[in-house]
Design a protein around this motif. Sequence first.
Motif, mmCIF file in Angstrom:
data_model
loop_
_atom_site.group_PDB
_atom_site.id
_atom_site.type_symbol
_atom_site.label_atom_id
_atom_site.label_comp_id
_atom_site.label_asym_id
_atom_site.label_seq_id
_atom_site.Cartn_x
_atom_site.Cartn_y
_atom_site.Cartn_z
ATOM 1 N N VAL A 77 0.830 -1.202 0.000
ATOM 2 C CA VAL A 77 0.000 0.000 0.000
ATOM 3 C C VAL A 77 0.871 1.260 0.000
ATOM 4 N N ASN A 78 0.609 2.158 -0.949
ATOM 5 C CA ASN A 78 1.306 3.440 -1.000
ATOM 6 C C ASN A 78 0.794 4.387 0.086
ATOM 7 N N ASP A 79 1.651 5.338 0.492
ATOM 8 C CA ASP A 79 1.198 6.308 1.487
ATOM 9 C C ASP A 79 0.311 7.379 0.865
ATOM 10 N N SER A 80 0.665 7.851 -0.325
ATOM 11 C CA SER A 80 -0.123 8.894 -0.977
ATOM 12 C C SER A 80 0.218 8.929 -2.459
ATOM 13 N N GLU B 97 -9.787 -0.977 -9.696
ATOM 14 C CA GLU B 97 -11.136 -1.133 -9.166
ATOM 15 C C GLU B 97 -11.083 -2.250 -8.135
ATOM 16 N N ASN B 98 -12.150 -2.403 -7.359
ATOM 17 C CA ASN B 98 -12.183 -3.486 -6.384
ATOM 18 C C ASN B 98 -12.266 -4.828 -7.093
ATOM 19 N N ILE B 99 -11.542 -5.807 -6.567
ATOM 20 C CA ILE B 99 -11.491 -7.140 -7.161
ATOM 21 C C ILE B 99 -11.966 -8.161 -6.132
ATOM 22 N N PRO B 100 -13.012 -8.933 -6.417
ATOM 23 C CA PRO B 100 -13.714 -9.009 -7.697
ATOM 24 C C PRO B 100 -14.836 -7.987 -7.876
ATOM 25 N N SER B 101 -15.279 -7.284 -6.784
ATOM 26 C CA SER B 101 -16.407 -6.364 -6.906
ATOM 27 C C SER B 101 -16.415 -5.413 -5.720
ATOM 28 N N ASP B 102 -17.228 -4.355 -5.823
ATOM 29 C CA ASP B 102 -17.368 -3.421 -4.704
ATOM 30 C C ASP B 102 -18.002 -4.097 -3.490
ATOM 31 N N LYS B 103 -18.850 -5.096 -3.728
ATOM 32 C CA LYS B 103 -19.482 -5.814 -2.620
ATOM 33 C C LYS B 103 -18.510 -6.768 -1.938
ATOM 34 N N ASP B 104 -17.451 -7.150 -2.639
ATOM 35 C CA ASP B 104 -16.482 -8.109 -2.103
ATOM 36 C C ASP B 104 -15.063 -7.640 -2.445
ATOM 37 N N LYS C 90 2.618 1.909 -10.374
ATOM 38 C CA LYS C 90 2.997 3.305 -10.545
ATOM 39 C C LYS C 90 2.398 4.101 -9.398
ATOM 40 N N GLY C 91 2.963 5.278 -9.150
ATOM 41 C CA GLY C 91 2.677 5.997 -7.924
ATOM 42 C C GLY C 91 1.342 6.683 -7.827
ATOM 43 N N ASP C 92 0.573 6.756 -8.928
ATOM 44 C CA ASP C 92 -0.714 7.432 -8.829
ATOM 45 C C ASP C 92 -1.839 6.489 -8.417
ATOM 46 N N LEU C 93 -1.505 5.208 -8.167
ATOM 47 C CA LEU C 93 -2.484 4.241 -7.673
ATOM 48 C C LEU C 93 -2.031 3.712 -6.317
ATOM 49 N N ALA C 94 -3.000 3.290 -5.503
ATOM 50 C CA ALA C 94 -2.725 3.047 -4.084
ATOM 51 C C ALA C 94 -2.057 1.711 -3.786
ATOM 52 N N MET C 95 -2.382 0.662 -4.532
ATOM 53 C CA MET C 95 -1.995 -0.679 -4.092
ATOM 54 C C MET C 95 -1.426 -1.543 -5.205
ATOM 55 N N VAL C 96 -0.697 -2.567 -4.784
ATOM 56 C CA VAL C 96 -0.366 -3.717 -5.622
ATOM 57 C C VAL C 96 -0.783 -4.956 -4.841
ATOM 58 N N TYR C 97 -1.607 -5.809 -5.470
ATOM 59 C CA TYR C 97 -2.037 -7.060 -4.854
ATOM 60 C C TYR C 97 -1.117 -8.190 -5.307
ATOM 61 N N TRP D 159 -9.327 -0.941 -3.217
ATOM 62 C CA TRP D 159 -8.250 -0.735 -4.189
ATOM 63 C C TRP D 159 -7.622 0.651 -4.088
ATOM 64 N N ASP D 160 -8.389 1.638 -3.591
ATOM 65 C CA ASP D 160 -7.890 3.008 -3.515
ATOM 66 C C ASP D 160 -7.648 3.456 -2.075
ATOM 67 N N SER D 161 -7.313 2.507 -1.188
ATOM 68 C CA SER D 161 -7.007 2.832 0.208
ATOM 69 C C SER D 161 -5.525 3.190 0.334
ATOM 70 N N TRP D 162 -5.238 4.380 0.855
ATOM 71 C CA TRP D 162 -3.863 4.829 1.069
ATOM 72 C C TRP D 162 -3.512 4.704 2.548
ATOM 73 N N THR D 163 -2.223 4.645 2.863
ATOM 74 C CA THR D 163 -1.831 4.541 4.276
ATOM 75 C C THR D 163 -1.906 5.882 4.993
ATOM 76 N N ASP D 164 -1.815 6.981 4.240
ATOM 77 C CA ASP D 164 -1.767 8.308 4.865
ATOM 78 C C ASP D 164 -2.876 9.192 4.319
ATOM 79 N N LYS D 165 -3.933 9.334 5.119
ATOM 80 C CA LYS D 165 -4.997 10.285 4.792
ATOM 81 C C LYS D 165 -5.103 11.316 5.912
#
Length: 234
Positions: free
Chosen positions: A46-49, A82-89, A123-130, A179-185
């Motif tokens: 998870v990226n910080d920002s 996007e959320n994988i596999p879905s926003d509900k899960d 790349k740095g403009d996205l929050a995570m790598v799974y 998928w878009d959760s950052w460590t520093d908000k």
Amino acid sequence: MKLIIQAGIVILMIASLNNAAKCALEASGEKAPIARGENLIAGAAVNDSAGSSDLTLIIQLKIDGKIVVDEGHKCTAIQPEENIPSDKDPTGWTQPKFDDKDWEKGEYGVGYGDNDDNLVIGKGDLAMVYSRAVFEVKSIRSNSKVELGADFDDGCVIWINGVEVARESNTDIPDEPEWDSWTDKGSGHSHEASKTDPPTYEFVELDVKVIGNPFAVEPADKLAASWGEIKAGY
């Protein structure tokens, strides 16, 4: 703390209570579900920002002193948009039966920047790598000693067979990471990987729940009731 000498008077200055709390890998408190045979470990780096120049996650897992996952272990990875596999899960990708055949294939560690990743992705403009990795266990007991280590930048969350077992403490990552959760908000969180060879891991010890095959598929034509239950209805 520091000392300030002024007009012959020594004034003791205590460091501000507003300093950022120490960040470290922390066990979730959930028992790690582990089976004899194949298992799955999944990690979110998870990226910080936005705009972060580097991101890294390397995992080590030891069971009764034997290393079953480490740097160089085969894995798959993706940087989600996007959320994988879905926003509900949003954490369904951590389940053993999730299909990751279209993810990039490589070896731990995963990430980008600083030349400390075997599988360069992100790349740095996205929050995570799974990432996901299958590991083999020949023997497991409820009292087995399980040690989980991670070397990471900036944050991480780790699951075993779909159960969260550890994450970095004192971040702004929500209870169910998306998928878009950052460590520093607003927390001021910051954490750097060791960049050593071999990696310098932060370790936590996990309690164990022994389970059956996590990859087993339920038969599609399984009877809803046993023959004994059917006869009892007459």
